[in-house]
Design an enzyme around this catalytic site. Structure first.
Site, mmCIF file in Angstrom:
data_model
loop_
_atom_site.group_PDB
_atom_site.id
_atom_site.type_symbol
_atom_site.label_atom_id
_atom_site.label_comp_id
_atom_site.label_asym_id
_atom_site.label_seq_id
_atom_site.Cartn_x
_atom_site.Cartn_y
_atom_site.Cartn_z
ATOM 1 C CG ASP A 84 10.698 7.316 7.967
ATOM 2 O OD1 ASP A 84 10.269 7.217 6.798
ATOM 3 O OD2 ASP A 84 11.857 7.680 8.238
ATOM 4 N N GLY A 141 0.820 -1.207 0.000
ATOM 5 C CA GLY A 141 0.000 0.000 0.000
ATOM 6 C C GLY A 141 0.848 1.248 0.000
ATOM 7 C CG ASP A 178 4.959 -3.195 -4.993
ATOM 8 O OD1 ASP A 178 5.628 -4.215 -5.243
ATOM 9 O OD2 ASP A 178 5.423 -2.233 -4.356
ATOM 10 C CG ASN A 179 7.567 -0.551 -7.450
ATOM 11 O OD1 ASN A 179 6.780 0.011 -6.697
ATOM 12 N ND2 ASN A 179 8.757 -0.938 -7.063
ATOM 13 N N GLY A 226 2.670 3.489 1.531
ATOM 14 C CA GLY A 226 3.290 3.630 2.843
ATOM 15 C C GLY A 226 3.839 5.004 3.123
ATOM 16 N NE ARG A 227 8.910 6.008 0.125
ATOM 17 C CZ ARG A 227 10.190 6.123 -0.175
ATOM 18 N NH1 ARG A 227 10.938 6.951 0.515
ATOM 19 N NH2 ARG A 227 10.732 5.413 -1.140
ATOM 20 C CG ASP A 272 6.414 3.485 -7.133
ATOM 21 O OD1 ASP A 272 5.956 4.627 -6.968
ATOM 22 O OD2 ASP A 272 5.853 2.484 -6.685
#
Length: 494
Positions: free
Chosen positions: A130, A96, A257-258, A98-99, A267
């Site tokens: 993060d 998903g 996913d890319n 994530g950032r 990406d």
């Protein structure tokens, strides 16, 4: 941070992806950055959106804070989407954004375009991350997105970078940045894989129907819209990979996913352009097995399409074996389109107009010649344009002069076979063989200057990359990489 500053834009928000429902995403605000500043902007991308030239400085737009995640425009619906995927050939489960955070979809003069912030903070899909991006990787993505567009290669775009002194830990402590990415859609193979592997077949069908209606309406008239969609994605992917191979571009992380359902380059992480031609080149320092080496990219794309076909099986209302056969047959589009597209591009790179017997062997031997001496891929093709008038600069790229001379004689004969005119051929070749690509050392120079507070080199290099087929004012932009560039390493850490 995150104090709403609701101001309308002159274009309307559509937010069609948000209409799919809560199974597909989590709505949340960006985390924002303290004391943001502009790092770079792309006038060409702003023009794509139909925005005025002064968009970044207009006080009524407050774009700096919106694109740093600190404020919102009226009508935005920020969300992080969920998807899954295969990473380095292994099923990784739920992934998903994530950032990344989709701000929404704008109606523009060039059709609907989604705006996405990369590096805008934690989301429910951040896993162990993060949610942040760092300045160095953001600069690389920004420059390469716009460079690829100028090369005519399908890609997501980059509108801007904002930065902050906010510390981010990677191998060392770095500073945070946010890239604003633009594309008609950010839907990936992994979105389809997510709903198939989690047995959410109703959601899978909703996703497929949405994508077809919004981005592939020609499939609606087909006997089976889902088979037609897979065939279309396979053909678009084939064209994309052919374009990568022809310009010497290595993606570095071709996970499912890319992979874009629109056939876009998406990406940008540990990517790279070839310097010396090495078919086995691995641009990602983290790719220890060399799965995504330059020469393997065409087969990896086909592998990823098989994963997408597997995910689409539940969409066909027929026995699995029959459905599988139909979907696998749809992938024949890749097997037919890719070699034809690549041959067309390579023929053009050699200045050949007609398709004649023997072209495949001539081109294959040219690439073998480049590989044998690790000759510079971009410079060799650029110098090949001047082969008739000045063959020596090209010849100087090869240690094995006898092998080059033997190939050159065949090339001369091939040019004569179609009565090629040197001056006309040179002009044609210089429209398909770039003088400048985003080599690692060029990006590194811009990064080091920016880390010292000077963003001027990013703006200068952007202008050069947006005219890649022109000879640059600084000869060094089109020159061989310096010795120190050999030590540069690019990994997934960003």
């Amino acid at each position: 941070m995150n104090a709403p500053d609701l101001r309308p834009l002159p274009t309307a928000w559509l937010n069609r992806f948000a209409g799919l429902g809560a199974d597909f995403y989590t709505e949340l605000a960006a985390s924002g950055m303290p004391a943001p500043h502009w790092v770079a902007q792309s006038p060409a991308c702003a023009e794509l959106l139909g925005w005025p030239a002064d968009w970044a400085s207009r006080p009524d737009w407050n774009a700096l804070h919106v694109l740093s995640g600190n404020a919102s425009w009226l009508g935005m619906r920020p969300l992080a989407s969920v998807y899954s995927g295969h990473q380095f050939g292994v099923w990784a489960g739920q992934l998903g954004d994530g950032r990344a955070l989709l701000l929404g979809e704008l109606d523009t003069p060039n059709g609907p375009q989604e705006l996405q912030l990369k590096g805008a903070g934690l989301t429910p899909y951040s896993r162990m991350g993060d949610g942040r991006a760092v300045l160095r990787s953001s600069i690389r993505e920004f420059l390469c997105s716009e460079a690829m567009a100028a090369l005519g290669i399908p890609t997501t775009r980059a509108l801007a970078i904002t930065g902050s002194a906010l510390p981010v830990r990677r191998e060392t402590i770095e500073t945070a940045a946010v890239v604003t990415r633009v594309a008609p859609s950010f839907i990936r193979f992994g979105h389809f894989e997510h709903f198939a592997h989690s047995d959410q077949h109703a959601a899978l069908r909703r996703l497929a129907d949405f994508f077809i209606e919004q981005h592939a309406p020609d499939c609606l008239e087909a006997e089976n819209r889902y088979v037609a969609l897979l065939e279309k994605v396979a053909a678009q992917t084939a064209e994309l990979i052919a374009a990568w191979q022809a310009v010497g571009f290595c993606h570095g992380v071709m996970n499912t996913d890319n992979m874009s359902m629109l056939g876009l380059t998406i990406d940008y992480g540990p990517f790279g352009f070839l310097d010396g031609f090495d078919p086995g080149h691995v641009c990602n320092h983290s790719d220890h097995q060399g799965r995504y080496a330059y020469a393997r990219q065409p087969n990896i794309a086909f592998w990823n399409l098989h994963a997408l076909a597997q995910a689409m099986l539940p969409l066909l209302d027929e026995p699995p074996e029959a459905a599988g056969e139909r979907l696998i047959a749809a992938l024949d589009a890749y097997k037919s389109v890719f070699p034809a597209a690549l041959m067309a591009r390579l023929r053009a790179k050699l200045g050949l107009v007609q398709a004649l017997d023997g072209d495949q062997a001539l081109i294959d031997d040219w690439l073998k010649l480049l590989a044998a001496g690790r000759s510079d891929f971009t410079i060799a093709h650029r110098r090949l344009a001047e082969f008739g008038a000045a063959p020596e600069p090209l010849r100087d790229l090869f240690l094995d002069r006898a092998a080059f001379d033997a190939w050159a004689e065949r090339y001369r004969a091939r040019l004569a076979a179609e009565a090629s005119v040197d001056a006309e051929r040179a002009l044609r070749m210089k429209t398909v063989n770039p003088a400048v690509v985003l080599r690692n050392h060029l990006a590194e120079g811009a990064i080091r200057a920016a880390q010292g507070g000077d963003f001027g080199e990013i703006a200068r290099l952007l202008k050069v990359l947006q005219r890649p087929f022109d000879e640059p004012e600084l000869a060094s932009d089109a020159d061989f990489p310096p010795d120190w560039a050999q030590t540069l390493e690019v990994s997934c850490s960003s």
